[in-house]
Design a protein around this motif. Structure first.
Motif, mmCIF file in Angstrom:
data_model
loop_
_atom_site.group_PDB
_atom_site.id
_atom_site.type_symbol
_atom_site.label_atom_id
_atom_site.label_comp_id
_atom_site.label_asym_id
_atom_site.label_seq_id
_atom_site.Cartn_x
_atom_site.Cartn_y
_atom_site.Cartn_z
ATOM 1 N N ASN A 166 0.925 -1.379 0.039
ATOM 2 C CA ASN A 166 -0.206 -0.176 -0.080
ATOM 3 C C ASN A 166 0.834 1.246 -0.270
ATOM 4 O O ASN A 166 1.935 1.303 0.326
ATOM 5 N N GLN A 197 -7.048 -0.183 -0.889
ATOM 6 C CA GLN A 197 -6.774 1.018 0.030
ATOM 7 C C GLN A 197 -7.393 2.334 -0.315
ATOM 8 O O GLN A 197 -7.580 2.780 -1.640
ATOM 9 N N PRO A 357 -5.417 -2.560 3.532
ATOM 10 C CA PRO A 357 -5.125 -2.207 4.954
ATOM 11 C C PRO A 357 -6.009 -2.603 5.926
ATOM 12 O O PRO A 357 -7.295 -3.060 5.786
ATOM 13 N N GLU A 362 -8.822 3.326 6.154
ATOM 14 C CA GLU A 362 -8.033 2.999 5.012
ATOM 15 C C GLU A 362 -8.534 1.864 4.087
ATOM 16 O O GLU A 362 -7.791 1.670 3.125
#
Length: 428
Positions: A166, A197, A357, A362
């Protein structure tokens, strides 16, 4: 909440779910005469049952009124798209005047770049994320070539760190600062299509504007999925498709946001058509373009009402429920799916690596999962056994339990099918 990997626990969550009744308002495909477990709302949402009536209404008006349907049908076609502005404004955090619906997503991003990508000899670069959705990559490359620049020089990609799945916000901000006065535009996907993400759109928007750049967002995977406050975040422009979490049907009309500070500007660079001109004088056929005082100034042609009608049908449900309630269920059902994956992981030899995430702020509805030790055969097994999922090379499945129609029992049943698919393979 303490989760349990049992059917009884999953059913108890469904019984407490305020959205559970909406499941009955969608049409599910069947595999082996059984309703599928549908995880691809991030690609194409299921059809709401009320869609047919909205489309039939237009077909009937066309049959009975023909051209007069533009003005005399119950929902006149000439301003049909205007009905979507109010409900969509609540979904994306905007004023109704900042919303319009037209064309399709990449078309709209190209049109918006006419207004918001105005390169100069000094300020010509575009910042985007590496490995953006291919359509965005092609769009950006063609735009900079159109303006006479080399994509290798004009497009700056934000990179992930070595070995990480990410993007880090601090790395994005550092890139923005480094490009500085050479940056004309930031255009990023608000939710990364591959990992799921969610970017810190508020912070990134401010950073881009602080260096004098315009900031736009491709919200294909964000609209109807995550909390958006486009007006308050001061976003310059945004666009999104309607057929993923918004359930409007394949390839259907795209939503656009243009911040109100750009309204009522006759001299703004823009490709124009007669549906963007003032409504009350449109049929006087004046030679001079007089823009609508809102985002409709970016309209080109009369609305494709057969495409827009399913979008309006779906938005009826979004209005009833509200994004806050949708997001509450999203958080819980995604957490439960994450728990199920972890539990199955303990029971089999394979290793699942969730690359989305873990922090709720997120991520949205999607979990992207590396199937270490597994491959395409497991994906095929799941599909043949009624689990509709999405495969991305090299070895990732994307799971998006859309809160309108996915149940907690679906999550449990998926875990059992997943486990069986791995064990079946190991027994051969």
């Amino acid at each position: 909440m303490h989760f349990e990997n049992t059917k009884e626990f999953a059913k108890s969550l469904d019984q407490q779910d305020p959205l559970h009744k909406y499941r009955e308002q969608f049409l599910f495909p069947k595999v082996n005469d059984k309703q599928v477990i549908y995880f691809t709302g991030n690609s194409l949402g299921l059809q709401p049952k009320n869609t047919q009536a909205y489309v039939d209404e237009i077909m009937n008006d066309w049959a009975e009124l023909a051209v007069e349907g533009h003005f005399y049908s119950e929902k006149p076609w000439w301003d049909y798209h205007e009905r979507l502005a109010e409900p969509l404004s609540k979904v994306v955090g905007a004023k109704p005047s900042e919303i319009t619906v037209m064309n399709t997503l990449t078309v709209n991003l190209h049109l918006l770049m006419v207004s918001f990508y105005r390169p100069t000899a000094k300020r010509y670069k575009i910042i985007c994320e590496e490995k953006a959705f291919p359509s965005d990559q092609y769009m950006l490359q063609s735009q900079v070539r159109f303006h006479g620049y080399d994509p290798d020089e004009a497009i700056v990609e934000i990179k992930k760190r070595e070995g990480e799945h990410n993007f880090r916000t601090e790395d994005i901000l550092k890139t923005i600062e480094e490009v500085g006065e050479e940056c004309a535009l930031l255009l990023i996907g608000g939710v990364n299509y591959y990992t799921g993400q969610v970017f810190d759109m508020k912070t990134i928007t401010k950073a881009g504007q602080d260096i004098g750049a315009k900031v736009g967002w491709d919200l294909a995977h964000a609209a109807g999925n995550v909390q958006l406050e486009l007006h308050d975040w001061n976003v310059d422009f945004a666009a999104w498709c309607s057929y993923k979490y918004m359930n409007s049907g394949p390839g259907n009309a795209s939503g656009c946001f243009v911040h109100e500070r750009y309204h009522n500007q006759k001299d703004i660079p823009r490709f124009e058509g007669w549906w963007g001109t003032q409504k009350d004088t449109r049929f006087l056929m004046k030679p001079e373009f007089e823009p609508m005082p809102n985002a409709d100034a970016w309209q080109l042609s009369n609305a494709p009402v057969l495409s827009v009608a399913p979008y309006l049908a779906s938005l009826q449900m979004f209005t009833e429920v509200g994004m806050e309630t949708l997001i509450q269920k999203r958080n819980l059902i995604v957490s439960y799916l994450e728990f199920i994956l972890q539990e199955i992981d303990k029971q089999v030899d394979s290793t699942f690596e969730i690359i989305t995430p873990t922090a709720q702020e997120e991520r949205g509805t999607q979990l992207s999962v590396f199937l270490h030790g597994e491959g395409r055969k497991l994906f095929d097994y799941l599909m043949k056994n009624g689990v509709i999922i999405d495969w991305r090379e090299p070895n990732v499945i994307r799971l998006a339990p859309a809160p309108f129609y996915c149940s907690y029992e679906d999550m449990f049943e998926f875990g059992q099918i997943l486990k069986q698919g791995i064990l079946d393979k190991s027994n051969h």
